[in-house]
Scaffold this active site. Structure first.
Site, PDB file in Angstrom:
ATOM      1  N   ILE A 276      14.812  -1.865   8.781  1.00 14.94           N
ATOM      2  CA  ILE A 276      14.322  -2.903   7.892  1.00 14.94           C
ATOM      3  C   ILE A 276      12.817  -2.742   7.729  1.00 14.94           C
ATOM      4  CG2 ILE A 276      16.157  -4.539   8.413  1.00 14.94           C
ATOM      5  CD1 ILE A 276      14.338  -5.939  10.343  1.00 14.94           C
ATOM      6  N   GLU A 300      22.857  -0.572  11.278  1.00 16.45           N
ATOM      7  CA  GLU A 300      22.834  -1.795  12.088  1.00 16.45           C
ATOM      8  C   GLU A 300      22.757  -3.041  11.221  1.00 16.45           C
ATOM      9  OE1 GLU A 300      20.302  -0.798  16.073  1.00 16.45           O
ATOM     10  OE2 GLU A 300      19.191  -1.149  14.228  1.00 16.45           O
ATOM     11  N   ASN A 390       8.671  -5.140  19.663  1.00 19.09           N
ATOM     12  CA  ASN A 390       9.989  -5.763  19.543  1.00 19.09           C
ATOM     13  C   ASN A 390      11.011  -5.210  20.524  1.00 19.09           C
ATOM     14  OD1 ASN A 390       9.188  -5.247  16.175  1.00 19.09           O
ATOM     15  ND2 ASN A 390       9.057  -7.245  17.144  1.00 19.09           N
TER      16      ASN A 390
END
Length: 524
Positions: A276, A300, A390
């Site tokens: 993303i 994903e 992250n």
């Protein structure tokens, strides 16, 4: 009880367990191990997490009511409030949001990231609860459902993630039935965990293969509460593509076209995996407007740009573990349910990220790193080697096993004092998540480096030449030349480095806000 809740819950005994969030507060104690449904900010529980954090704030219980929290990947904004109120003792395997990242880097939350294909199975092995004082199961799994079938099975929403595994190893289960979100029944394909030595090969041989189980089976005796949820997922607007990301996408598409001409890829490529962000959006936009047709996706996460990809006529089928759409994207998705539901499938993350399936299908994997070094090692997680962003996510699941493993990144990023203060191409990665043995291609807006079959020194030459920013190319070339000179004398020419110099660009950034050196002889 709302009429829509009664309609969605088709297993009547569950309706006797209907509770409000407030009626569930007493179930939770400090130090419990909790599982949440959700993946990339969608499909996570909302009522119970919000009720608990409201309770903590109202009663000043910060630091006194904390949990060991496991989510398939990132959760929604509720997790940020938990982090702000010191409610997360430990966390795995991936997170997104400034408050949770701050808690991790401040040392308030102990975080361990793990390959997303491995995290759920390791949970079923008892690896993450081995030090739990009262048994090896999770105390509670809180899972969002959009429907419940006649036998009590759970129909998830826009994410499957690690929910099947969490349910299988949870002592008690709370189901939040989201009546704001339309039922997703029929769009999922659920594989339940089977541990070695009884595990069988996955039979998937194409992106559209399905096992046929559309809901997650659950022992009704474990379900202690049904809670109605009336809040939708809150996904921020997607980062739009820009000139830089479109430049990266153009290099990639040109490369894929060349691979087809050379006979190394079929005309419709192999299943695509994309992350993303604005580069991923640009790649999807570029593919949608390219000459490629009958494409498939094995990834994903699907985001808004994939809806346009379907509409372009170039994409035949897509599978993921999460469909992360904005409000406008979800509206478009629901309004065209009959069209999209036939063209996509949501699976558990152990399947969407399965190395076995990724390798069998010959997936083309594309991911964005923090930095890549001149020999092809990539850092996906730790800025300056220490500050967690992250987590690893599924990047290595795909990059280690794909037919083509591609890292795309800007050649440089801005710092506070310099518009190109951070070079994304460095002499040595300050943290390594993907090794030189995993990557086939590195691409920036400057160009594309094909690393296949190249020894380390040849990789360094092509990465510096094709991928580095003009502001850094002479500096990186000088480092490489000095390293070769030094390694020639030492007879260590396989992968030349000068250890006293190798992190000077990082050190200069920490001291001066830019990676641009006055000289490689600069002292720190």
């Amino acid at each position: 009880m709302s009429a829509i809740l009664k309609q969605r819950v088709r297993y009547a005994p569950y309706l006797k367990k209907l509770r409000t969030g407030e009626q569930c507060i007493d179930l939770f104690k400090h130090g419990q191990y909790l599982g949440w449904s959700g993946f990339t900010g969608v499909g996570a529980p909302k009522v119970i997490p919000t009720t608990l954090v409201d309770h903590v704030e109202k009663n000043n219980l910060q630091g006194k009511l904390g949990f060991h929290l496991f989510v398939g990947a990132s959760a929604g904004p509720e997790e940020s409030r938990w982090a702000e109120n010191n409610m997360i003792l430990t966390r795995a395997p991936h997170q997104v949001g400034k408050p949770i990242a701050a808690a991790i880097n401040d040392g308030r939350t102990q975080f361990f990231d793990k390959h997303l294909s491995m995290f759920p199975q390791d949970l079923t092995y008892g690896f993450y609860t081995k030090d739990k004082p009262n048994g090896s199961n999770l105390d509670y799994t809180i899972i969002e459902a959009t429907a419940i079938t006649e036998d009590g099975s759970i129909v998830p929403g826009p994410a499957v993630g690690a929910s099947p595994e969490m349910i299988s190893v949870s002592d008690k289960i709370i189901i939040e039935v989201n009546t704001k979100t339309p039922s997703f029944e029929g769009i999922h394909d659920i594989d339940m965990p089977v541990n070695p030595p009884f595990r069988q090969p996955y039979p998937h041989t194409s992106a559209d293969f399905k096992i046929g189980k559309t809901a997650i089976p659950v022992d009704p005796e474990k379900v202690v509460a049904i809670v109605e949820s009336t809040s939708g997922d809150k996904v921020p607007p997607n980062t739009p593509s820009d000139e830089q990301s479109r430049g990266i996408a153009n290099h990639l598409i040109e490369f894929l076209e060349h691979e087809v001409k050379q006979g190394r890829l079929p005309a419709n490529l192999h299943p695509l995996q994309s992350g993303i962000g604005n580069i991923a959006n640009a790649v999807v936009e570029g593919l949608a407007s390219s000459n490629f047709k009958n494409l498939t996706v094995w990834t994903e996460v699907l985001q808004d740009s994939f809806l346009d990809f379907f509409e372009s006529g170039s994409l035949d089928y897509a599978t993921a573990t999460s469909i992360r759409l904005t409000n406008d994207g979800f509206k478009k998705f629901y309004d065209n349910w009959d069209t999209y539901s036939k063209k996509l499938c949501l699976r558990s993350q152990v399947v969407s990220n399965s190395p076995e399936i990724i390798r069998r299908l010959g997936v083309i994997a594309m991911n964005t790193p923090v930095e890549v070094d001149i020999y092809g090692h990539a850092n996906s997680t730790n800025v300056m080697g220490s500050r967690m962003l992250n987590g690893l996510g599924g990047s290595a699941d795909f990059l280690r096993n794909a037919k083509l493993s591609i890292m795309h990144t800007p050649s440089a990023r801005p710092s506070k004092v310099d518009p190109t203060g951070l070079s994304c191409i460095v002499p040595m990665a300050s943290h390594v998540d993907q090794t030189e043995h995993d990557l086939d291609v590195v691409v920036t807006e400057q160009g594309l480096a094909d690393l296949r079959g190249l020894a380390p020194k040849a990789r360094a030459k092509v990465i510096i030449d094709k991928c580095s920013h003009p502001d850094y190319k002479p500096q990186l070339q000088e480092y490489y030349d000095r390293s070769v000179f030094y390694a020639t004398k030492k007879k260590t020419l396989h992968e030349p480095h000068i250890l006293r110099d190798v992190f000077k660009m990082h050190l200069n950034f920490q001291e001066n806000g830019t990676m641009k050196l006055d000289s490689w002889d600069q002292k720190f």
